[in-house]
Scaffold this motif. Structure first.
Motif, PDB file in Angstrom:
ATOM      1  N   ARG A  66       1.531   1.298   2.390  1.00  0.00           N
ATOM      2  CA  ARG A  66       1.935  -0.268   1.704  1.00  0.00           C
ATOM      3  C   ARG A  66       2.341   0.234   0.434  1.00  0.00           C
ATOM      4  O   ARG A  66       3.103  -0.354  -0.283  1.00  0.00           O
ATOM      5  CB  ARG A  66       0.503  -1.103   1.602  1.00  0.00           C
ATOM      6  CG  ARG A  66       0.983  -2.200   0.924  1.00  0.00           C
ATOM      7  CD  ARG A  66      -0.305  -2.999   0.784  1.00  0.00           C
ATOM      8  NE  ARG A  66      -1.114  -2.320  -0.070  1.00  0.00           N
ATOM      9  CZ  ARG A  66      -2.291  -2.081   0.488  1.00  0.00           C
ATOM     10  NH1 ARG A  66      -2.745  -2.293   1.855  1.00  0.00           N
ATOM     11  NH2 ARG A  66      -3.510  -1.487  -0.272  1.00  0.00           N
ATOM     12  N   TYR A  84     -11.205   7.236   8.573  1.00  0.00           N
ATOM     13  CA  TYR A  84     -11.132   7.761   7.049  1.00  0.00           C
ATOM     14  C   TYR A  84     -10.846   9.208   7.036  1.00  0.00           C
ATOM     15  O   TYR A  84      -9.851   9.650   6.308  1.00  0.00           O
ATOM     16  CB  TYR A  84     -12.688   7.422   6.447  1.00  0.00           C
ATOM     17  CG  TYR A  84     -13.145   6.199   6.576  1.00  0.00           C
ATOM     18  CD1 TYR A  84     -14.530   5.878   6.980  1.00  0.00           C
ATOM     19  CD2 TYR A  84     -12.583   4.884   6.531  1.00  0.00           C
ATOM     20  CE1 TYR A  84     -15.055   4.537   7.036  1.00  0.00           C
ATOM     21  CE2 TYR A  84     -12.903   3.855   6.943  1.00  0.00           C
ATOM     22  CZ  TYR A  84     -14.376   3.703   7.089  1.00  0.00           C
ATOM     23  OH  TYR A  84     -14.744   2.291   7.440  1.00  0.00           O
ATOM     24  N   SER A 104     -12.486   3.958   3.719  1.00  0.00           N
ATOM     25  CA  SER A 104     -11.736   2.700   3.446  1.00  0.00           C
ATOM     26  C   SER A 104     -10.782   2.466   2.672  1.00  0.00           C
ATOM     27  O   SER A 104     -10.298   1.431   2.153  1.00  0.00           O
ATOM     28  CB  SER A 104     -12.909   1.640   3.152  1.00  0.00           C
ATOM     29  OG  SER A 104     -14.120   1.659   4.051  1.00  0.00           O
ATOM     30  N   ARG A 112      -8.107   2.073  -0.190  1.00  0.00           N
ATOM     31  CA  ARG A 112      -8.273   1.208  -1.397  1.00  0.00           C
ATOM     32  C   ARG A 112      -9.389   0.352  -1.477  1.00  0.00           C
ATOM     33  O   ARG A 112      -9.629  -0.380  -2.723  1.00  0.00           O
ATOM     34  CB  ARG A 112      -7.129   0.536  -1.744  1.00  0.00           C
ATOM     35  CG  ARG A 112      -5.771   1.379  -2.138  1.00  0.00           C
ATOM     36  CD  ARG A 112      -5.750   1.906  -3.480  1.00  0.00           C
ATOM     37  NE  ARG A 112      -5.349   0.778  -4.211  1.00  0.00           N
ATOM     38  CZ  ARG A 112      -5.262   0.964  -5.652  1.00  0.00           C
ATOM     39  NH1 ARG A 112      -5.348   2.443  -6.075  1.00  0.00           N
ATOM     40  NH2 ARG A 112      -5.225   0.090  -6.379  1.00  0.00           N
TER      41      ARG A 112
HETATM   42  C1  OXK Z   1       2.209   0.053  -5.675  1.00  0.00           C
HETATM   43  N1  OXK Z   1       1.627   0.940  -6.413  1.00  0.00           N
HETATM   44  C2  OXK Z   1       2.862   1.924  -6.604  1.00  0.00           C
HETATM   45  C3  OXK Z   1       3.850   1.313  -6.231  1.00  0.00           C
HETATM   46  N2  OXK Z   1       3.391   0.326  -5.317  1.00  0.00           N
HETATM   47  N3  OXK Z   1       2.597   2.999  -7.508  1.00  0.00           N
HETATM   48  C4  OXK Z   1       3.896   3.685  -7.680  1.00  0.00           C
HETATM   49  N4  OXK Z   1       5.043   3.566  -6.965  1.00  0.00           N
HETATM   50  C5  OXK Z   1       4.808   2.393  -6.051  1.00  0.00           C
HETATM   51  N5  OXK Z   1       6.099   1.917  -5.468  1.00  0.00           N
HETATM   52  C6  OXK Z   1       0.362   1.067  -7.051  1.00  0.00           C
HETATM   53  C7  OXK Z   1      -0.208  -0.145  -7.502  1.00  0.00           C
HETATM   54  O1  OXK Z   1       0.140  -0.545  -8.714  1.00  0.00           O
HETATM   55  C8  OXK Z   1      -1.505  -0.021  -7.553  1.00  0.00           C
HETATM   56  O2  OXK Z   1      -2.079   0.950  -8.319  1.00  0.00           O
HETATM   57  C9  OXK Z   1      -1.686   0.989  -6.284  1.00  0.00           C
HETATM   58  O3  OXK Z   1      -0.671   1.665  -5.992  1.00  0.00           O
HETATM   59  C10 OXK Z   1      -2.033   0.070  -5.201  1.00  0.00           C
HETATM   60  O4  OXK Z   1      -1.170  -0.875  -4.841  1.00  0.00           O
HETATM   61  P1  OXK Z   1      -1.652  -1.973  -4.059  1.00  0.00           P
HETATM   62  O5  OXK Z   1      -0.643  -3.278  -4.171  1.00  0.00           O
HETATM   63  O6  OXK Z   1      -1.920  -1.615  -2.720  1.00  0.00           O
HETATM   64  O7  OXK Z   1      -2.880  -2.688  -4.980  1.00  0.00           O
HETATM   65  P2  OXK Z   1      -4.542  -2.673  -4.582  1.00  0.00           P
HETATM   66  O8  OXK Z   1      -5.167  -2.767  -5.675  1.00  0.00           O
HETATM   67  O9  OXK Z   1      -4.783  -1.596  -3.580  1.00  0.00           O
HETATM   68  O10 OXK Z   1      -4.500  -4.024  -3.898  1.00  0.00           O
HETATM   69  C11 OXK Z   1      -5.833  -4.527  -3.504  1.00  0.00           C
HETATM   70  C12 OXK Z   1      -5.696  -5.107  -1.954  1.00  0.00           C
HETATM   71  C13 OXK Z   1      -4.937  -3.727  -1.162  1.00  0.00           C
HETATM   72  C14 OXK Z   1      -7.115  -5.519  -1.600  1.00  0.00           C
HETATM   73  C15 OXK Z   1      -4.533  -6.359  -1.859  1.00  0.00           C
HETATM   74  O11 OXK Z   1      -5.911  -2.909  -1.139  1.00  0.00           O
HETATM   75  C16 OXK Z   1      -4.989  -4.272   0.261  1.00  0.00           C
HETATM   76  O12 OXK Z   1      -4.118  -5.140   0.673  1.00  0.00           O
HETATM   77  N6  OXK Z   1      -5.815  -3.531   1.197  1.00  0.00           N
HETATM   78  C17 OXK Z   1      -5.971  -4.054   2.518  1.00  0.00           C
HETATM   79  C18 OXK Z   1      -7.218  -3.259   3.097  1.00  0.00           C
HETATM   80  C19 OXK Z   1      -7.433  -3.327   4.396  1.00  0.00           C
HETATM   81  O13 OXK Z   1      -7.376  -4.304   5.128  1.00  0.00           O
HETATM   82  N7  OXK Z   1      -7.901  -2.339   5.230  1.00  0.00           N
HETATM   83  C20 OXK Z   1      -8.537  -2.435   6.557  1.00  0.00           C
HETATM   84  C21 OXK Z   1      -8.802  -1.017   7.023  1.00  0.00           C
HETATM   85  S1  OXK Z   1     -10.097  -0.689   6.367  1.00  0.00           S
HETATM   86  P3  OXK Z   1      -2.837   0.329 -10.009  1.00  0.00           P
HETATM   87  O14 OXK Z   1      -3.012   1.434 -10.620  1.00  0.00           O
HETATM   88  O15 OXK Z   1      -1.723  -0.752 -10.543  1.00  0.00           O
HETATM   89  O16 OXK Z   1      -3.964  -0.335  -9.447  1.00  0.00           O
HETATM   90  C22 OXK Z   1     -11.763  -0.803   7.557  1.00  0.00           C
HETATM   91  O17 OXK Z   1     -11.236  -1.180   8.422  1.00  0.00           O
HETATM   92  O18 OXK Z   1     -13.643  -0.497   7.879  1.00  0.00           O
HETATM   93  O19 OXK Z   1     -12.822   0.677   6.192  1.00  0.00           O
HETATM   94  C23 OXK Z   1     -12.730  -0.171   7.074  1.00  0.00           C
END
Ligand code: OXK
Ligand code: ADP
Ligand code: MG
Length: 571
Positions: free
Chosen positions: A409, A484, A555, A557
């Motif tokens: 993502r 993981y 897990s 993030r």
């Molecule tokens: C994003 N980021 C970037 C970029 N895009 N950095 C550089 N370049 C690009 N292009 C940065 C962004 O600013 C964040 O850093 C970090 O990358 C992560 O981005 P994002 O959008 O993913 O943010 P975050 O904090 O993870 O969002 C929270 C969240 C996401 C809950 C919305 O984690 C999510 O959708 N998670 C889904 C998890 C899920 O459903 N898992 C299921 C399986 S786990 P920072 O520095 O700005 O923070 C499972 O089943 O059991 O364990 C189990």
């Protein structure tokens, strides 16, 4: 003018439940069914195909259901899943609940036992009170008992699935329904197309004025695009709102690509800066649920004013007070906001502060994507995938897993709407192959799936389905040998650690055994080469990408959601 004999023979010519159901679906512009056949619906599948309908047969109903759910998201028409009774129905129910949770329009149709036997619990073949079991897990559940009600039953199911907040509908079809007959003439009269099943929901002018006032007085406004914004298919209007006002935006995962991830106002790479720093947040088709920390806590920092656009009125205040609720369909509300905000421009210094952070994040990430390591990790493997997919902007990207999900993502950019199809609101594992079949059959374009090896395991048998229909799907299994990670050791464990899979297995050989293409990639260069080759071939392909078993975190993030015993191992 028909002669008497013709008129009489037509009047006596009969139709039945099977044919009425098929006619009703076709009349409603439904051309595809995903399902698994058996008693009492096998004949339905055969007749459907004989009348030119597409039927994609799966190996397990859950994946047929996931296909139907995402077909609904992509097309705004309810995806259709057909199953047998009881166990088949239950297998499909997970997907129906997934569709409902994610606001995807879908109809699960299951054959069922007769009421008089079920209600007396007399032990029918695959007896189950499916209607009542379905009810809590979907938007609505109906049973059709009489053939003359098939027309209204289908119309109700379609309208319920697509109107207001889209969702899953269960249609219970007792076996005896299918063989009930009536004249062709009576049958034709009983079928109809619902008029305007998903009507526009116009926002109240005072609600628009309240929101416009709040936004115009914001110092650091932020637009947050949710999958509802992608589903609404008003892409140009949303893009215009963002560009006319200069307000920065950040997309939730399935809203990526609504505007390109490379758009200058995209703040996704500064997420943990813009969420707390913003003062007015405009939620467009995004719920303040767990994915957005319920709108409170350190994710959001200090006081925040939320503007929320949603078709579901009682979504407002679900977690925190909404300062400017805008109840309506996204198309109508965005149009009204654009009018109210004409001439408004957000403070450019806010956007430039964000742009600085975005550049910083990307500069920090870039070297990781290109650094060679003895075994591939998530950064350099997905860095290779990102580079290849730049040349295929209209590819659908299916994504599930934990580290495979979160890293993909962040790393793989999206350029077009409704192309990133992932675990969604529930974070459910297993959507992979069903989503691939639907994306390929609905769009007719290539599909790439980035799969954690654990996630792949839930639907892996469906690669035979991909081969059977010769679909242009490339499955990349991020093979780190476990959930993981693949290197866990548990002192005292009698078996292999509970998070491990067999090390070094070759999923590509599984695909080859079914007649598809298999590749084994151990470096980013190999992965890039095989991925390009696979997409260009248009053939069902699996790339077994060997990932360092020590790479990744538990897990991904959301490791914070994991709980551990406070008392540790019993002495
Ligand atoms: C994003 N980021 C970037 C970029 N895009 N950095 C550089 N370049 C690009 N292009 C940065 C962004 O600013 C964040 O850093 C970090 O990358 C992560 O981005 P994002 O959008 O993913 O943010 P975050 O904090 O993870 O969002 C929270 C969240 C996401 C809950 C919305 O984690 C999510 O959708 N998670 C889904 C998890 C899920 O459903 N898992 C299921 C399986 S786990 P920072 O520095 O700005 O923070 C499972 O089943 O059991 O364990 C189990
Ligand atoms: P995300 O997880 O991407 O943030 P959610 O699934 O949480 O998105 O939220 C989607 C929201 O969009 C739901 O509350 C749903 O009611 C809403 N929605 C879906 N389609 C429309 C539409 N056409 N107009 C307005 N709201 C919509
Ligand atoms: Mg794994």
């Amino acid at each position: 003018m028909k002669n008497d004999i013709q008129a009489v023979s037509e009047a006596t010519e009969l139709t039945d439940g099977f044919h009425l159901l098929i006619d009703a679906l076709k009349m409603n512009n439904i051309d595809t069914i995903y399902g698994v056949l058996g008693i009492p619906v096998t004949a339905l599948g055969r007749l459907w195909q004989a009348e030119g309908g597409h039927f994609y047969s799966f190996r397990h109903e859950q994946h047929a259901g996931f296909a139907a759910s995402i077909a609904g998201f992509i097309t705004k028409k309810p995806g259709i899943c057909v199953t047998v009774s009881a166990p088949g129905f239950l297998n499909g129910l997970t997907a129906l609940a997934h569709a409902t949770t994610n606001c995807f329009p879908m109809i699960l149709m299951s054959g069922s036992s007769e009421r008089e036997i079920v209600d007396l619990q007399q032990g029918d073949y695959e007896e189950m009170d499916q209607l009542n079991i379905a009810r809590p897990h979907c938007k609505a559940a109906f049973r059709i008992n009489r053939a003359e009600d098939i027309g209204v039953g289908i119309a109700r199911a379609i309208r319920t699935a697509v109107s207001g907040r889209p969702g899953g509908v269960y249609l219970d079809l007792p076996a005896r329904l299918f063989t009930q007959t009536m004249t062709v003439e009576e049958g034709a009269k009983s079928l109809f197309v619902p008029i305007d099943p998903a009507p526009a929901q116009i926002p109240a002018p005072d609600a628009v004025a309240r929101a416009v006032d709040l936004i115009k007085n914001a110092k650091k406004p932020l637009i947050l695009l949710g999958k509802g914004a992608a589903y609404a298919q008003v892409d140009d209007s949303i893009k215009a709102l963002i560009e006319e006002t200069g307000i920065p935006f950040t997309p939730m995962s399935m809203a990526k690509g609504l505007l390109s991830d490379l758009h200058p106002q995209n703040a996704a790479a500064a997420r943990s800066f813009v969420l707390p720093e913003s003062d007015v947040v405009i939620l467009i088709g995004a719920r303040l649920n767990w994915l957005l920390a319920h709108g409170k806590g350190k994710t959001w920092g200090g006081s925040k004013k939320f503007v929320q656009i949603d078709i579901q009125s009682n979504e407002m205040d679900s977690n925190v007070q909404i300062a400017a609720p805008l109840v309506g369909d996204i198309g109508s509300v965005v149009a009204a906001l654009r009018t109210g905000l004409k001439g408004f421009k957000a403070d450019a210094t806010w956007m430039s502060a964000i742009a600085e952070r975005v550049a910083g994040s990307k500069a920090k990430l870039a070297p990781k994507l290109a650094t060679a390591t003895p075994l591939m990790n998530y950064s350099n493997s997905l860095g290779a995938v990102r580079e290849v997919l730049k040349a295929y902007p209209d590819i659908s990207l299916v994504n599930e897993g934990a580290n495979a999900l979160d890293n993909c993502r962040m790393i793989v950019d999206q350029y077009q709407p409704r192309k990133r199809l992932d675990t969604g609101t529930w974070g459910v594992m297993g959507i992979g192959m069903g989503y691939c079949v639907a994306a390929a059959t609905v769009t007719g374009k290539p599909v790439v799936a980035v799969e954690g090896d654990s996630a792949f395991g839930f639907s892996g048998m469906e690669i035979e389905t991909l081969v059977r229909y010769n679909l242009p799907v490339t499955v990349i299994v991020m093979n780190n040998g476990g959930i993981y990670k693949g290197d866990e050791v548990i002192a005292g464990a009698k078996e292999a650690a509970c998070t491990l899979f067999t090390p070094g297995i070759r999923y590509d050989k599984m695909m080859e055994s079914f007649g598809g293409q298999g590749f084994h990639a151990t470096t980013p260069e190999e992965l890039a080469k095989f991925l390009k080759q696979a997409i260009d071939s248009g053939k069902p392909t699996l790339i077994n990408a060997v990932i360092d078993p020590s790479a990744g975190v538990e897990s991904g993030r959301i490791q914070g959601l994991n709980i551990v015993s406070q008392v540790g191992k019993k002495k």
